[in-house]
Design a protein around this motif. Sequence first.
Motif, short mmCIF file in Angstrom:
data_model
loop_
_atom_site.label_atom_id
_atom_site.label_comp_id
_atom_site.label_asym_id
_atom_site.label_seq_id
_atom_site.Cartn_x
_atom_site.Cartn_y
_atom_site.Cartn_z
N PRO A 60 -2.28 9.26 -9.77
CA PRO A 60 -3.24 8.67 -10.72
C PRO A 60 -3.23 7.15 -10.77
CG PRO A 60 -1.36 9.62 -11.88
CD PRO A 60 -1.21 10.00 -10.44
N PHE A 61 -2.32 6.48 -10.06
CA PHE A 61 -2.20 5.03 -10.17
C PHE A 61 -2.80 4.28 -8.99
CE2 PHE A 61 1.59 7.14 -11.92
CZ PHE A 61 1.38 6.89 -13.26
N VAL A 62 -2.96 4.95 -7.85
CA VAL A 62 -3.29 4.23 -6.62
C VAL A 62 -4.67 3.59 -6.67
CG1 VAL A 62 -3.74 4.48 -4.16
CG2 VAL A 62 -1.69 5.49 -5.16
N SER A 64 -6.39 2.44 -9.18
CA SER A 64 -6.35 1.23 -10.00
C SER A 64 -5.59 0.12 -9.30
CB SER A 64 -5.71 1.53 -11.36
OG SER A 64 -6.50 2.43 -12.10
N SER A 65 -4.51 0.48 -8.60
CA SER A 65 -3.75 -0.50 -7.84
C SER A 65 -4.61 -1.14 -6.75
CB SER A 65 -2.52 0.16 -7.22
OG SER A 65 -1.72 -0.77 -6.52
N LEU A 66 -5.39 -0.33 -6.05
CA LEU A 66 -6.31 -0.84 -5.03
C LEU A 66 -7.39 -1.72 -5.67
CD1 LEU A 66 -6.71 2.42 -2.95
CD2 LEU A 66 -5.75 0.29 -2.07
N ASP A 67 -7.96 -1.24 -6.76
CA ASP A 67 -9.05 -1.97 -7.42
C ASP A 67 -8.60 -3.34 -7.93
OD1 ASP A 67 -10.70 0.17 -6.93
OD2 ASP A 67 -10.59 0.98 -8.97
N ARG A 68 -7.37 -3.42 -8.40
CA ARG A 68 -6.85 -4.67 -8.96
C ARG A 68 -6.21 -5.58 -7.91
NH1 ARG A 68 -5.81 -4.78 -14.53
NH2 ARG A 68 -7.25 -3.37 -15.61
N GLY A 69 -6.22 -5.17 -6.66
CA GLY A 69 -5.59 -5.98 -5.63
C GLY A 69 -4.09 -6.07 -5.75
N ARG A 70 -3.47 -4.97 -6.23
CA ARG A 70 -2.02 -4.94 -6.44
C ARG A 70 -1.34 -3.94 -5.50
NH1 ARG A 70 -0.65 -9.08 -9.90
NH2 ARG A 70 1.37 -8.04 -9.92
N PHE A 71 -2.00 -3.62 -4.41
CA PHE A 71 -1.51 -2.62 -3.46
C PHE A 71 -1.09 -3.35 -2.19
CE2 PHE A 71 -1.91 1.00 -0.50
CZ PHE A 71 -1.38 2.03 -1.27
N TYR A 72 0.21 -3.34 -1.89
CA TYR A 72 0.77 -4.12 -0.78
C TYR A 72 1.48 -3.20 0.22
CZ TYR A 72 0.20 -7.81 -4.27
OH TYR A 72 -0.30 -8.66 -5.23
N LEU A 73 1.42 -3.59 1.49
CA LEU A 73 2.10 -2.84 2.55
C LEU A 73 2.91 -3.80 3.41
CD1 LEU A 73 -1.09 -1.73 2.28
CD2 LEU A 73 -0.17 0.04 3.77
N THR A 74 3.98 -3.28 3.96
CA THR A 74 4.77 -4.03 4.93
C THR A 74 5.42 -3.03 5.89
OG1 THR A 74 6.37 -5.83 5.21
CG2 THR A 74 6.95 -4.09 3.64
N VAL A 75 6.04 -3.54 6.94
CA VAL A 75 6.59 -2.68 7.99
C VAL A 75 8.04 -3.07 8.27
CG1 VAL A 75 6.46 -2.09 10.44
CG2 VAL A 75 4.36 -2.28 9.10
N LEU A 110 0.41 -1.95 -12.40
CA LEU A 110 -0.32 -1.25 -11.34
C LEU A 110 0.16 -1.64 -9.94
CD1 LEU A 110 -3.89 -1.60 -12.86
CD2 LEU A 110 -2.42 0.42 -12.91
N THR A 111 1.14 -2.50 -9.84
CA THR A 111 1.61 -2.98 -8.54
C THR A 111 2.31 -1.87 -7.76
OG1 THR A 111 1.91 -5.19 -9.47
CG2 THR A 111 3.05 -4.71 -7.40
N THR A 112 2.03 -1.81 -6.48
CA THR A 112 2.66 -0.85 -5.58
C THR A 112 3.03 -1.56 -4.28
OG1 THR A 112 1.29 0.94 -6.45
CG2 THR A 112 2.37 1.33 -4.34
N ILE A 113 4.23 -1.31 -3.79
CA ILE A 113 4.65 -1.80 -2.47
C ILE A 113 5.02 -0.59 -1.61
CG2 ILE A 113 6.39 -3.07 -1.16
CD1 ILE A 113 6.59 -5.06 -3.43
N LEU A 114 4.42 -0.50 -0.44
CA LEU A 114 4.77 0.53 0.52
C LEU A 114 5.50 -0.13 1.70
CD1 LEU A 114 1.47 2.63 0.76
CD2 LEU A 114 3.32 2.81 -0.91
N VAL A 115 6.69 0.36 2.01
CA VAL A 115 7.46 -0.12 3.15
C VAL A 115 7.41 0.97 4.22
CG1 VAL A 115 9.65 -1.02 3.98
CG2 VAL A 115 8.97 -1.40 1.59
N LEU A 116 6.72 0.68 5.33
CA LEU A 116 6.50 1.67 6.39
C LEU A 116 7.62 1.60 7.43
CD1 LEU A 116 3.69 1.23 5.03
CD2 LEU A 116 2.68 1.54 7.30
N PHE A 117 7.95 2.78 7.98
CA PHE A 117 8.97 2.89 9.03
C PHE A 117 8.35 3.65 10.22
CE2 PHE A 117 11.19 2.26 5.11
CZ PHE A 117 12.28 1.46 5.42
N PRO A 118 7.38 3.03 10.89
CA PRO A 118 6.64 3.76 11.92
C PRO A 118 7.43 4.02 13.20
CG PRO A 118 5.92 1.47 11.83
CD PRO A 118 6.84 1.68 10.66
#
Length: 225
Positions: A60-62, A64-75, A110-118
């Motif tokens: 339910p949070f994603v 809003s996180s995208l809409d507010r520009g608070r959705f971050y990704l890194t690798v 609403l901030t989210t950080i995703l750390v990817l391990f591809p």
Amino acid sequence: MLTSANDPERILLEVGDIEDDLLPPSMTPYRAPLRTVLDWARQYLTRPHESLGRRGSVCPFVQSSLDRGRFYLTVYPGRPADPRAVADAVLPYRDWFLELAPTSAGPAQLTTILVLFPDLRTEDVDRMIDGSQEALKSDYVDRGLMIGEFHDGPPDKGGLWNPEFRPLRSPVPLLAIRHMVPTDFPFLTANRDHASAYLRRFASELPASVREAMVRALVREQVAL
């Protein structure tokens, strides 16, 4: 794109960086998994699912996180040696998260950080991602944060409303960092310290559903005694 003041090599990509292919050289080899995860967030996390067991989106949070520009990704590039190496690599993002999104700031929730391990091998994913999440969870919860494990294993944890559903399945192994919210109580009941950390933070604003869950848990505990 955000760059850490403590380490210029540590960056967080914003949605526009990925959409417009504005990736720094260190991230260009990971263009495909970054776009895959962004698509997954938009097409899966922000939408209902027939097996979820409740109404609303999977997370339910994603949206809003995208809409507010608070959705971050890194690798995280390469293959870590063990779960502790994964936990050590993610630790700086915990501190950076608290700088970017202090608990007292409303929109920061609403901030989210995703750390990817591809680069993880398929046979290592369960051990590395689930193992590091388990090692980190207590520290994050104590600071008012949640850290979630996602991969295509799928993770062992079933959904709250449908135990047969695996909501934490993702196309790329990753760890997700966000603030703890009042509705997180069901994720914290298995550990007394986690439940205590939740109560310290939310005792004055508990939702009715959480209060009812606590009563049921207390009754079960008394019966067991």
